[in-house]
Design an enzyme around this catalytic site. Structure first.
Site, PDB file in Angstrom:
ATOM      1  N   GLY A   1      59.825  -7.156   5.745  1.00 44.00           N
ATOM      2  CA  GLY A   1      59.522  -6.115   6.738  1.00 44.00           C
ATOM      3  C   GLY A   1      58.328  -6.414   7.621  1.00 44.00           C
TER       4      GLY A   1
ATOM      5  CE  LYS B   1      52.188  25.027  20.083  1.00 47.40           C
ATOM      6  NZ  LYS B   1      52.658  23.728  20.578  1.00 47.40           N
TER       7      LYS B   1
ATOM      8  CB  THR C   1      56.231  23.662  22.002  1.00 50.98           C
ATOM      9  OG1 THR C   1      55.553  23.176  20.847  1.00 50.98           O
ATOM     10  CG2 THR C   1      55.241  24.279  22.961  1.00 50.98           C
TER      11      THR C   1
HETATM   12  C1  R5P Z   1      51.096  20.317  21.547  1.00 49.81           C
HETATM   13  O1  R5P Z   1      49.945  20.638  21.579  1.00 49.81           O
HETATM   14  C2  R5P Z   1      51.793  19.547  22.621  1.00 49.81           C
HETATM   15  O2  R5P Z   1      51.183  19.709  23.856  1.00 49.81           O
HETATM   16  C3  R5P Z   1      53.244  19.934  22.719  1.00 49.81           C
HETATM   17  O3  R5P Z   1      53.330  21.285  23.064  1.00 49.81           O
HETATM   18  C4  R5P Z   1      53.960  19.723  21.421  1.00 49.81           C
HETATM   19  O4  R5P Z   1      53.510  18.563  20.815  1.00 49.81           O
HETATM   20  C5  R5P Z   1      55.439  19.651  21.593  1.00 49.81           C
HETATM   21  O5  R5P Z   1      56.016  19.388  20.342  1.00 49.81           O
HETATM   22  P1  R5P Z   1      57.352  20.098  19.915  1.00 49.81           P
HETATM   23  O6  R5P Z   1      58.376  19.819  20.958  1.00 49.81           O
HETATM   24  O7  R5P Z   1      57.699  19.458  18.589  1.00 49.81           O
HETATM   25  O8  R5P Z   1      57.071  21.554  19.736  1.00 49.81           O
END
Ligand code: R5P
Length: 329
Positions: free
Chosen positions: A55, A208, A242
């Site tokens: 690997g 969020k 997100t």
């Molecule tokens: C987080 O702080 C980044 O800016 C993005 O919002 C995030 O990493 C997106 O990841 P996912 O699509 O898995 O939610």
């Protein structure tokens, strides 16, 4: 008195640089790197990337690069460990082969999201930066890395390029009088502000909370979105969690359906495609910093950063300013 040796002092061979340029296209960025070479009318540098039966990876440079101005294009995209290891071994091979100057062009820098320590967890951005920073590169070019303060993680200079103006131009036809730029979390607020200034639109921010790599939840939003058409902007899409959560929060707040999602890096890992298809967004705009998975069934439009990288490489090679190409946030 004993002299303290810094890692840079013991690097192997630092010959005088000549006028010639060599661009290597790393295994993670084959298509993008080839496009950069095409724009620059140069054949990519010859090398072999070998895998031993156990690997281990080995990089073998197959042409002379002694004294040359060498650029290596390689994202540390998934599979991250493989691509990161290829990147640092490539740097070592170039340094040992006598490159005059070595610049790592990393369109997508994986591990950048691990930029703060919580609890007893490792700090991935710092470790990755240390690894890359001591591999033999003289400088790096990144594109819209997760945090604008990324340069502080490295001991070597960074030219932090941005694809935001390119993406803003591409999304402009989806922007109307009642549009609103939406940051899907607080971390994207500054980025949203940059898009909002370019597109002359107001901004809203979704709040969020992240529970795991896949799971996020929202706790309301700031800004006026009712009856407005959201354009969600972020630095990257990974699992799609997100964007999915932000779209739901916007719908709950009375916004119209999301007209576009814009992100520099479209990883679309795992079932991100299915997850996002259910959200019903009309346009996804990403760059080719990471090649989108071929089986992805989403309305994805890819804006190439090859001309941006080619220009930056040209300017660096000719000792010209990169001011117009970098992010000033
Ligand atoms: C987080 O702080 C980044 O800016 C993005 O919002 C995030 O990493 C997106 O990841 P996912 O699509 O898995 O939610």
């Amino acid at each position: 008195m004993a002299r303290v040796l810094h890692q840079n002092d013991v690097r192997i061979g630092r010959p005088k640089m000549n006028e010639q340029i060599t661009i290597f296209v790393g295994p993670a960025s084959l298509r993008l790197g080839a496009e950069v070479c095409e724009i620059m009318r140069t054949a990519p540098g010859a090398y072999e990337c070998r895998r031993f039966p156990d690997g281990e990876i080995q990089i073998d440079i197959r042409e002379s690069i002694r004294g040359r101005d060498v650029f290596l294009v390689q994202s540390t995209s998934p599979p991250v460990e493989t691509h990161l290891m290829e990147l640092v071994l490539f740097a070592d091979a170039c340094r040992r082969a006598g490159a005059g100057r070595l610049t790592g062009v990393i369109p997508y820098f994986g591990y950048a999201r691990q930029d703060r320590r919580t609890h007893r967890r490792s700090l991935g951005a710092r470790v990755a930066a240390d690894l890359i920073g001591t591999a033999g590169f003289d400088r790096l070019m990144l594109v819209d890395a997760h945090t604008p303060s990324i340069e502080g993680f490295f001991g070597i200079p960074i030219d932090h390029l941005t694809a935001v103006p390119l993406l803003a131009r591409a999304v402009a036809p989806s922007v109307h009088e009642n549009s609103v730029v939406v940051a899907p979390d607080l971390g994207a607020a500054k980025l949203a502000d940059r898009y909002a200034r370019l597109l002359e639109m107001p901004v809203a921010i979704v709040h969020k909370t992240r529970f795991s790599g896949r799971e996020v939840a929202t706790r309301g939003l700031t800004g006026d979105v009712e009856g407005r058409q959201p354009v969600i902007v972020d630095d990257m899409i990974s699992t799609g969690g997100t964007i999915e959560a932000a779209a739901k929060a916007l719908a709950a707040a009375g916004a119209l359906p999301v007209s576009a999602v814009v992100a520099t890096h479209g990883l679309f890992v795992g079932d991100a495609g299915d997850r996002l298809a259910a959200v019903g967004v009309r346009r996804f705009l990403v760059t080719d910093s990471v090649a989108p998975p071929p089986e992805l069934r989403l309305p994805v439009e890819v804006v190439s950063v090859a001309p941006l990288l080619a220009r930056a490489i040209r300017h660096l090679h000719e000792d010209r300013s990169l001011a117009d190409l970098v992010s000033h946030d």
